[in-house]
Write a protein that holds these residues in place. Structure first.
Motif, PDB file in Angstrom:
ATOM      1  N   VAL A  34       0.998  -0.858   0.000  1.00  0.00           N
ATOM      2  CA  VAL A  34       0.000   0.000   0.000  1.00  0.00           C
ATOM      3  C   VAL A  34       1.017   0.874   0.000  1.00  0.00           C
ATOM      4  O   VAL A  34       1.602   0.925   0.561  1.00  0.00           O
ATOM      5  N   LEU A  89      -3.948  -2.836  -3.615  1.00  0.00           N
ATOM      6  CA  LEU A  89      -3.681  -1.786  -4.595  1.00  0.00           C
ATOM      7  C   LEU A  89      -3.881  -2.337  -6.000  1.00  0.00           C
ATOM      8  O   LEU A  89      -3.276  -3.343  -6.383  1.00  0.00           O
ATOM      9  N   ILE A 115       1.684   7.272  -2.968  1.00  0.00           N
ATOM     10  CA  ILE A 115       0.761   6.253  -2.465  1.00  0.00           C
ATOM     11  C   ILE A 115       1.003   5.996  -0.990  1.00  0.00           C
ATOM     12  O   ILE A 115       0.066   5.848  -0.204  1.00  0.00           O
ATOM     13  N   GLN A 116       2.270   5.934  -0.595  1.00  0.00           N
ATOM     14  CA  GLN A 116       2.618   5.738   0.811  1.00  0.00           C
ATOM     15  C   GLN A 116       1.997   6.820   1.676  1.00  0.00           C
ATOM     16  O   GLN A 116       1.357   6.544   2.690  1.00  0.00           O
ATOM     17  N   SER A 119      -2.050   6.834   1.553  1.00  0.00           N
ATOM     18  CA  SER A 119      -2.624   5.615   2.110  1.00  0.00           C
ATOM     19  C   SER A 119      -2.615   5.647   3.633  1.00  0.00           C
ATOM     20  O   SER A 119      -3.571   5.202   4.287  1.00  0.00           O
ATOM     21  N   GLU A 120      -1.546   6.156   4.202  1.00  0.00           N
ATOM     22  CA  GLU A 120      -1.485   6.307   5.657  1.00  0.00           C
ATOM     23  C   GLU A 120      -2.586   7.235   6.148  1.00  0.00           C
ATOM     24  O   GLU A 120      -3.248   6.970   7.162  1.00  0.00           O
ATOM     25  N   ALA A 160     -10.875   7.290   0.774  1.00  0.00           N
ATOM     26  CA  ALA A 160      -9.893   7.184  -0.314  1.00  0.00           C
ATOM     27  C   ALA A 160     -10.314   7.920  -1.582  1.00  0.00           C
ATOM     28  O   ALA A 160      -9.470   8.173  -2.444  1.00  0.00           O
ATOM     29  N   ILE A 177      -7.747   1.508  -4.311  1.00  0.00           N
ATOM     30  CA  ILE A 177      -7.228   0.879  -3.096  1.00  0.00           C
ATOM     31  C   ILE A 177      -8.412   0.487  -2.232  1.00  0.00           C
ATOM     32  O   ILE A 177      -9.348   1.266  -2.063  1.00  0.00           O
TER      33      ILE A 177
END
Length: 208
Positions: A34, A89, A115-116, A119-120, A160, A177
């Motif tokens: 992710v 993903l 994305i990191q 996503s967090e 998201a 995601i």
């Protein structure tokens, strides 16, 4: 107490850069990875409805997206409550090939960082919006866990939408995601302590 979250996305650069227009092969054994426009919802062929194995593809806005990575994530709502699990993903292989031709494979390193980051944030928002306390109206532990998994998955999807739309606008890469309900472990009695210990989830968490 300040909630904490982390989401590991390992190897996305390699995975995305190596993707072709053929359906992506996915390693399910231990891989840890992710005004924006409203993102179009995925079709009913979503990971939430695929049983114990994640769907390898889904359709979004007329595009077929392939599963390219499983991400491991965890977030605490407070000292006691939180969740840990896997998040899927998906990406459009035709977009990947086009971007590789136009900008080169190195650009996917930037995509990984984006994305990191989002996503967090999405995971933390979803956990904050989910009622993780025990449900007094549930007819048993199984029903309570299923309700938590559905609620968290829906909240993750809602959180998201804007982040994915922004990412797609910036990168021209179509992605999606989603939480993977069968993997979710919920904490109600010591999230922070459990996440600080690698093996704490099995003893302190509840899994659907």
């Amino acid at each position: 107490m300040k909630a904490s979250s982390h989401l590991l996305i390992i190897g996305i650069l390699t995975t995305l850069a190596a993707c072709s227009t053929q359906e992506t092969k996915q390693d399910l054994n231990g891989a840890k990875n992710v005004g924006p426009q409203q993102a179009a919802p995925a079709t009913p062929d979503t990971p939430q409805a695929s049983g114990q194995n994640p769907a390898m593809t889904l359709t979004k806005a007329g595009k077929k997206l392939n599963l390219v990575r499983i991400m491991d994530g965890a977030a605490c709502k407070n000292d006691f409550e939180g969740v840990k699990g896997s998040f899927l993903l998906y990406a459009d292989p035709s977009d990947i090939e086009r971007i590789k031709r136009e900008k080169g494979a190195k650009i996917f390193g930037d995509f990984e960082a984006k994305i990191q980051t989002f996503s967090e944030e999405v995971l933390q928002q979803a956990v904050n919006a989910t009622t993780l306390a025990e449900d007094p109206f549930a007819l048993g532990k199984d029903e309570a866990r299923e309700k938590l998994a559905r609620q968290l998955s829906l909240n993750f999807q809602k959180a998201a939408v804007a982040a994915i739309a922004n990412f797609e606008k910036e990168t021209t890469l179509s992605i999606d995601i989603a939480a993977f309900p069968p993997s979710l472990i919920f904490y109600q009695q010591g999230c922070v302590a459990a996440l600080d210990e690698p093996d704490g989830a099995e003893t302190n968490g509840t899994k659907p």
